[in-house]
Design an enzyme around this catalytic site. Structure first.
Site, short mmCIF file in Angstrom:
data_model
loop_
_atom_site.label_atom_id
_atom_site.label_comp_id
_atom_site.label_asym_id
_atom_site.label_seq_id
_atom_site.Cartn_x
_atom_site.Cartn_y
_atom_site.Cartn_z
CG HIS A 78 95.87 25.80 72.31
ND1 HIS A 78 94.89 25.56 73.14
CD2 HIS A 78 96.84 24.88 72.80
CE1 HIS A 78 95.24 24.80 74.40
NE2 HIS A 78 96.38 23.99 74.05
CG HIS B 202 99.10 19.80 73.17
ND1 HIS B 202 99.98 20.20 74.32
CD2 HIS B 202 97.93 20.61 73.58
CE1 HIS B 202 99.54 21.26 74.81
NE2 HIS B 202 98.19 21.56 74.41
CD GLU C 175 94.93 20.99 76.53
OE1 GLU C 175 95.49 21.66 75.62
OE2 GLU C 175 94.66 21.58 77.72
#
Lengths: 134, 134
Positions: free
Chosen positions: A7, A79, A130
């Protein structure tokens, strides 16, 4: 090491308005908001054919995105989350090459119920990365 | 309206270093740098299984990412590009709903040789959105 883009996270000051914008103006499929108090965010998932965008609004005290929104009051890209097969192997390889893992270096259970780590944006040209073990 | 995430663009001050970081530290497949003088950038493609990241470095005078890097000297996430089927229909629908298209409102031929438009980040919670007709 890097797998799929799981994502792209976008921090927003007004989740209801952002969700309506992605649904009504941009014509995307958006989820109902989900409050994740243990992660300090409320999230709306924008479903795209090949990945998803997550719209994040701070929830409660000490939200991990509060400082970002203080600096970027209108919101912004926060992010990118990449999938990895083995998060501990990824961490060890990254730290051996000098990259810094945020926090105590141990994976935590992320918003999707899977182990995640964040890498220091200063080590990756201003991008907060991430990693999620899938 | 929104289709696949075609790419996530990251502006970097040092493309050689960023490219090496994505290749060697993050273990991704990266392309050779490609200079696109008509777009004011040199680009490296980071190939992921479901989309790509584009690392952009300013090229020449008046690069469209120069101001961003002045504000974010280490680099950072610059925009998200979504695919659309019909860019003129998308534009008309967006402007009818009050969203602003950058420039003169006419699609230009983008870095992939296809028509693109950029939407004003102030209308989308701080995120610069590119639409590309595929």
């Amino acid at each position: 090491m890097l797998g799929r883009v799981n994502h792209i996270a976008i921090a927003v000051p007004d989740l209801k308005a952002a969700s309506a914008s992605y649904r009504d103006t941009l014509g995307a499929v958006v989820s109902e908001p989900q409050s994740l108090p243990e992660h300090g965010v409320t999230v709306v998932f924008v479903e795209l054919p090949n990945t998803k965008v997550e719209l994040l609004q701070p929830l409660g005290e000490a939200s991990p995105i509060a400082a970002f929104l203080e600096k970027n009051p209108s919101g912004g890209m926060h992010h990118i989350c990449y999938e990895v097969d083995d998060i501990l192997a990824a961490r060890d390889q990254l730290t051996a090459s000098g990259a810094r893992v945020l926090g105590n270096g141990e994976p935590k259970i992320g918003a999707h119920g899977k182990p995640v780590l964040f890498l220091h944006p200063k080590d990756f040209f201003g991008t907060l990365i991430e990693l999620e073990q899938v």
